[in-house]
Write an enzyme that holds these catalytic residues in place. Structure first.
Site, short mmCIF file in Angstrom:
data_model
loop_
_atom_site.label_atom_id
_atom_site.label_comp_id
_atom_site.label_asym_id
_atom_site.label_seq_id
_atom_site.Cartn_x
_atom_site.Cartn_y
_atom_site.Cartn_z
N ASN A 192 0.82 -1.24 0.00
CA ASN A 192 0.00 0.00 0.00
C ASN A 192 0.84 1.26 0.00
OD1 ASN A 192 -2.38 -1.58 0.18
ND2 ASN A 192 -1.97 -1.85 2.36
N ARG A 193 2.07 1.17 -0.51
CA ARG A 193 2.98 2.34 -0.56
C ARG A 193 3.32 2.88 0.83
NH1 ARG A 193 3.82 0.24 -4.76
NH2 ARG A 193 3.56 1.14 -6.81
N LEU A 194 3.08 2.05 1.87
CA LEU A 194 3.42 2.47 3.23
C LEU A 194 4.79 1.89 3.59
CD1 LEU A 194 -0.08 2.22 4.93
CD2 LEU A 194 1.13 4.25 4.12
#
Ligand code: FMN
Length: 215
Positions: A192-194
């Site tokens: 999640n691009r985290l």
């Protein structure tokens, strides 16, 4: 011309990087990551890194070089001291190194100061290089404009004759730099691009401040 790349997308899921697991000294984390990428993905050129410098015109430029050694003190690469990067470093020794290891979804960005290494160390490494690479280093006035490729090939023939059966001395304009780090950022791709980003900053007492950055 137009090419839309907006659906080029990868999810990074392989690993995590948590402050509780990192060592106090960033060189030890560098060593661990390098060891892992080299062990599991030896076919990749894992010692390739970009070196960014600020040029004499004030513009940044980065290019790939090969990391040839690392120690607690820093990162060593070899190049032509009169090249564009060499001239930039002579005026502004603050550089940025970066590694992107796609196979392990990791990036490391290192800020530091570049210094020439001792001449005898450059001699030692030059001697260990294959003869063809030694001749290449002598011939190439790296970053200068040349008329065409024959300039290099003719010079190669001439030098092969000149040094036949003899040792090739290291040219004074070729040698190593050590980049002594002042800041590291370790980036581990996550879902999640985290992503995980851990920054180490060198403090005045030579301890490292460790912080997590927002992705
Ligand atoms: C995989 C790879 C490895 C390279 N290794 C080196 C190196 O170790 N030393 C070097 O001077 N140039 C190396 N180069 C060439 C540099 O990227 C660059 O073209 C050259 O150093 C001249 O840069 P400059 O004109 O900005 O000084 C390498 C290029 C690639 C793609």
């Amino acid at each position: 011309m137009e090419k839309d790349l907006s659906d080029y997308r990868r999810s990074y899921e392989r690993q995590e990087l948590l402050i509780k697991d990192v060592p106090e000294n960033p060189m030890e984390l560098f060593q661990k990551w390098f060891y892992e990428v080299d062990k599991y993905f030896p076919e990749d050129e894992n010692n390739a890194m970009t070196v960014a410098t600020i040029g004499l015109d004030g513009s940044p430029k980065s290019r790939v070089v090969l990391l040839k050694k690392y120690t607690y003190e820093g990162f060593i690469f070899y190049t032509n001291y009169n090249s564009e990067k060499g001239k930039s470093i002579a005026i502004n020794p603050y550089v940025c190194l970066s590694f992107y290891w796609q196979s392990s979804e990791r990036q490391i960005i290192i800020k530091g100061k570049a210094e020439r290494i001792a001449e005898n160390l450059s001699d030692g490494y030059f001697e260990s290089r294959p003869r063809g690479s030694q001749l290449g280093a002598v011939i190439s006035h790296q970053s200068e404009v040349i008329k065409d490729r024959t300039v290099l090939e003719e010079e190669l023939k001439a030098l092969e004759q000149k040094f036949e059966g003899k040792e090739i001395p290291r040219p004074p304009y070729w040698g190593g730099y050590i980049v002594k780090p002042t800041e590291f950022e370790f980036w581990q791709g996550r879902s999640n691009r985290l992503h995980d980003r851990i920054r180490y900053t060198l403090q005045s007492d030579y301890a490292w401040l460790i912080e997590r950055l927002s992705p």
